[in-house]
Design an enzyme around this catalytic site. Structure first.
Site, PDB file in Angstrom:
ATOM      1  N   LYS A 173       5.074  44.163  29.772  1.00 43.55           N
ATOM      2  CA  LYS A 173       4.029  45.019  30.327  1.00 43.55           C
ATOM      3  C   LYS A 173       3.925  46.297  29.528  1.00 43.55           C
ATOM      4  O   LYS A 173       4.963  46.893  29.218  1.00 43.55           O
ATOM      5  CB  LYS A 173       4.416  45.335  31.766  1.00 43.55           C
TER       6      LYS A 173
ATOM      7  N   LYS B 298       9.288  46.765  29.985  1.00 43.65           N
ATOM      8  CA  LYS B 298       8.208  47.593  30.518  1.00 43.65           C
ATOM      9  C   LYS B 298       8.171  48.891  29.727  1.00 43.65           C
ATOM     10  O   LYS B 298       9.153  49.623  29.669  1.00 43.65           O
ATOM     11  CB  LYS B 298       8.451  47.875  31.996  1.00 43.65           C
TER      12      LYS B 298
ATOM     13  N   ARG C  49      -2.066  54.369  38.699  1.00 43.19           N
ATOM     14  CA  ARG C  49      -1.487  55.539  39.361  1.00 43.19           C
ATOM     15  C   ARG C  49      -2.514  56.200  40.276  1.00 43.19           C
ATOM     16  O   ARG C  49      -2.153  56.763  41.303  1.00 43.19           O
ATOM     17  CB  ARG C  49      -0.901  56.489  38.312  1.00 43.19           C
TER      18      ARG C  49
ATOM     19  N   LYS D  96       7.894  59.020  32.253  1.00 40.63           N
ATOM     20  CA  LYS D  96       8.836  57.943  32.577  1.00 40.63           C
ATOM     21  C   LYS D  96       9.622  57.481  31.338  1.00 40.63           C
ATOM     22  O   LYS D  96      10.243  56.415  31.352  1.00 40.63           O
ATOM     23  CB  LYS D  96       8.090  56.784  33.236  1.00 40.63           C
TER      24      LYS D  96
HETATM   25  C1  PBG Z   1       5.428  50.993  39.352  1.00 36.71           C
HETATM   26  C2  PBG Z   1       4.402  50.211  38.631  1.00 36.71           C
HETATM   27  C3  PBG Z   1       3.442  50.657  37.718  1.00 36.71           C
HETATM   28  C4  PBG Z   1       2.649  49.549  37.419  1.00 36.71           C
HETATM   29  C5  PBG Z   1       3.156  48.461  38.109  1.00 36.71           C
HETATM   30  N1  PBG Z   1       4.252  48.875  38.854  1.00 36.71           N
HETATM   31  C6  PBG Z   1       3.158  52.014  37.201  1.00 36.71           C
HETATM   32  C7  PBG Z   1       4.179  52.763  36.480  1.00 36.71           C
HETATM   33  O1  PBG Z   1       5.256  52.270  36.124  1.00 36.71           O
HETATM   34  O2  PBG Z   1       3.927  53.948  36.264  1.00 36.71           O
HETATM   35  C8  PBG Z   1       1.447  49.581  36.520  1.00 36.71           C
HETATM   36  C9  PBG Z   1       0.437  48.493  36.737  1.00 36.71           C
HETATM   37  C10 PBG Z   1      -0.900  48.738  36.131  1.00 36.71           C
HETATM   38  O3  PBG Z   1      -1.153  49.732  35.414  1.00 36.71           O
HETATM   39  O4  PBG Z   1      -1.792  47.914  36.379  1.00 36.71           O
HETATM   40  N2  PBG Z   1       6.637  51.210  38.757  1.00 36.71           N
END
Ligand code: PBG
Length: 332
Positions: free
Chosen positions: A256, A201, A211, A225
């Site tokens: 992702k 990720k 968000r 992050k």
């Molecule tokens: C939470 C999370 C996020 C997404 C999925 N789970 C956001 C992030 O890590 O800031 C993003 C999904 C999307 O943008 O469609 N940790």
């Protein structure tokens, strides 16, 4: 091997008509390829559109049940539930995540009662619950603490398994969380609860609209992050992340975001024998929709092409906000 060459080789022959294009097609899409992310909000009979994700809304639990039934009818095997926690319940330690009556747990129970055959995926990460918007808890200097976060994340995973979640999806990127969650599941009689880890990720700007949807993390300062999510410059490191999560007990892994990271999906699927899922994230969805709204792209065509590309890259399936729409189109 002797390669034939022009004019014996004419690659356009097998593109010359629809029937033959269908015959030689290497990859296909079906509703069974999709996991549909849905956003849960409080209240009842509520549908609350998300401005930066045209066509996507937050739903109160009664409406989530309606969406889940529709997904099941369309042949979509699983949904992923994300809560929009009321601000009043957000704290520095994100303790609402372990409240067994929180929005997402109530949604899991309601969907399981009304539509037992659809799979439910739930994120493990604290960002929908913390007032600072990080996925873990903070130390004195604002640093994200690894081991202390893992302890809470394990309790969050337990709470989700208790509610009936089928697939735990740790999206927090703390080190060692998959092992800790797997140990807890084994020790608690949840040996068939699956883990789909967000293994690779990336610290991506493509999460912006998500968000907004969950009301978390738009205002992260400093490194954002980046101390836990991966650097978009790296690819070898993704293989180390995936290898670690498999060793720790993940059943499936995820890459992702999706479209800008197809090379990572290909490397992962070439290197490991494990189902690898792709997440076509909110920013990708927003981008395609915004261009389509302007008339610059053909919405249905880019939806189909972008999803097919994940299959070509080797993905076992795709988390996508287009899931229901694409499944409907495939059924026509
Ligand atoms: C939470 C999370 C996020 C997404 C999925 N789970 C956001 C992030 O890590 O800031 C993003 C999904 C999307 O943008 O469609 N940790």
């Amino acid at each position: 091997m002797t390669e034939s060459h022009f004019p014996y080789l004419r690659l356009r022959r097998t593109r010359s008509a629809g029937f033959i294009r269908n015959m030689v097609q290497e990859n296909t899409l079906s509703a069974a390829d999709f996991i549909w992310p849905l956003f849960v909000c409080d209240g009842s009979n509520k549908t609350d559109p998300i401005a930066s994700m045209p066509g996507v809304s937050r739903h109160s639990i009664d409406q989530i049940v309606v969406q889940a039934k529709m997904a099941h009818q369309l042949g979509i095997p699983a949904i992923a539930l994300f809560p929009k926690t009321p601000d009043s319940l957000k704290t520095a330690d994100g303790r609402e995540a372990v409240n067994d009556k929180n929005l997402v747990c109530e949604a899991v129970r309601a969907v399981k009662a009304a539509c037992p055959d659809i799979g439910i995926v739930c994120d493990v990460a604290l960002d929908p619950y913390t007032d600072h918007g990080h996925d873990g808890v903070l130390g004195d200097k604002g640093e994200i603490l690894n081991d202390a976060s893992v302890e809470i994340l394990v309790e969050q995973a337990r709470t989700l398994a208790d509610a009936g979640c089928d697939i735990i999806a740790p999206s927090d990127m703390m080190d060692g969380r998959v092992l800790a969650i797997r140990d807890m599941l084994e020790a608690s009689g949840y040996e068939n609860v699956m883990i789909m880890s967000y293994a690779a990720k990336y610290a991506s700007a493509f999460y912006g609209p998500f968000r907004d949807a969950v009301g978390a993390g738009r205002k992260l300062g400093g490194d954002g992050k980046k101390t836990y999510q991966m650097d978009p410059a790296n690819s070898d490191e993704a293989l180390r992340e995936v290898g670690a999560d498999i060793a720790e007990g993940a059943d499936m892994v995820m890459v992702k975001p999706g479209m800008p990271y197809l090379d990572i999906i290909r490397r992962v699927t070439d290197s490991f024998n494990i189902p690898c899922f792709a997440y076509q994230v909110s920013g990708e969805y927003a981008m395609l929709n915004a261009a389509a709204e302007k008339g610059w792209l053909d919405r249905e065509a880019v939806m189909h092409e972008s999803l097919l590309a994940f299959k070509r890259a080797g993905a076992a399936g795709i988390l996508t906000y287009f899931a229901a729409e694409m499944a409907e189109k495939l059924a026509r």
